[in-house]
Design an enzyme around this catalytic site. Sequence first.
Site, short mmCIF file in Angstrom:
data_model
loop_
_atom_site.label_atom_id
_atom_site.label_comp_id
_atom_site.label_asym_id
_atom_site.label_seq_id
_atom_site.Cartn_x
_atom_site.Cartn_y
_atom_site.Cartn_z
N ARG A 53 0.74 -1.28 0.09
CA ARG A 53 -0.04 0.02 0.00
C ARG A 53 1.00 1.33 -0.05
NH1 ARG A 53 -5.27 -1.21 3.69
NH2 ARG A 53 -5.95 -3.39 2.45
N ASP A 162 -15.47 9.34 9.98
CA ASP A 162 -14.46 8.40 9.60
C ASP A 162 -13.00 9.20 9.80
OD1 ASP A 162 -14.31 5.24 8.03
OD2 ASP A 162 -12.66 6.63 7.49
#
Length: 298
Positions: A53, A162
């Site tokens: 990632r 979030d």
Amino acid sequence: MNLRPRPRREGDGLIDGAEYVLTREDFRTIARIMREEAGIALPESKATLVYSRLAKRLRTLGLGSFAEYCELVESQQGGAERQEMLGALTTNVTRFFREPHHFEHLRSRILPPLMAHARSGGRVRLWSAACSSGQEPYSIALTVLALLPEAPRFDIRILATDIDRTMLATGRAGLYEASEIAAVPPELRERWFEPANNNSPKFRIAEAARSLVAFRPLNLIGTWPMRGRFNAIFCRNVVIYFDDETQKQVWARMVPLLEEGGALYIGHSERVSGPAERALGSDGITTYRLAGAREMRG
């Protein structure tokens, strides 16, 4: 910015044959930042995931090593990249009506008296913590609309939070692929979604649903600005990434934010632990109701 890579030995990388060397020192630095910034525990067994990632970020930034990357995210100028790193290493798996038993419980056990309360002028508040790209809070909104199509006229609101601002922006847009809305019950899909425009394959969720949901950034291990209580909280498949003590703290902080009889929905691999266990009673599969005093003491 002049970033000076740390010296390292040949062959000390965690990933064999990789484009960039990721040493244990680099990994420990990244894991420490994730723990401090988001409460996420990264064991060394996650090294391949971290590499895959973050290697994309190194390419984007034109950096030559993870040592340079660590230097950047630890620097005073690295705040923006720390946020990029958090987004890259946060799991955003979500879908509409995921774990459908929760929405059935919400529809049949929680919402009916709340809808009557709203019709008489009462306040209804629901919270989707770790809402990702919006499928969860919109599933809540659709469940509300199925019972009360005129819900936007009343004091009914869904808070969607979030840590990843990119996911929040996706949620606000309310645009989804046909494959993403396939899990929405047909009667709800037909009523509350429409093609975005003639040139897009995506579908937009109706304004009635979007108007019920407020997307806000929030770090579950940071400050919570909310003062009012919630009739239901969805906090699913997120604390599993925290260590045991952080999990206990998150659950304990949620209990005082639940109205009496309010519901807490958690992920299928999670369990309530710590002081919150004394106040919450099981009301179904990974579903809890507030049964005791709101004030929590460790």
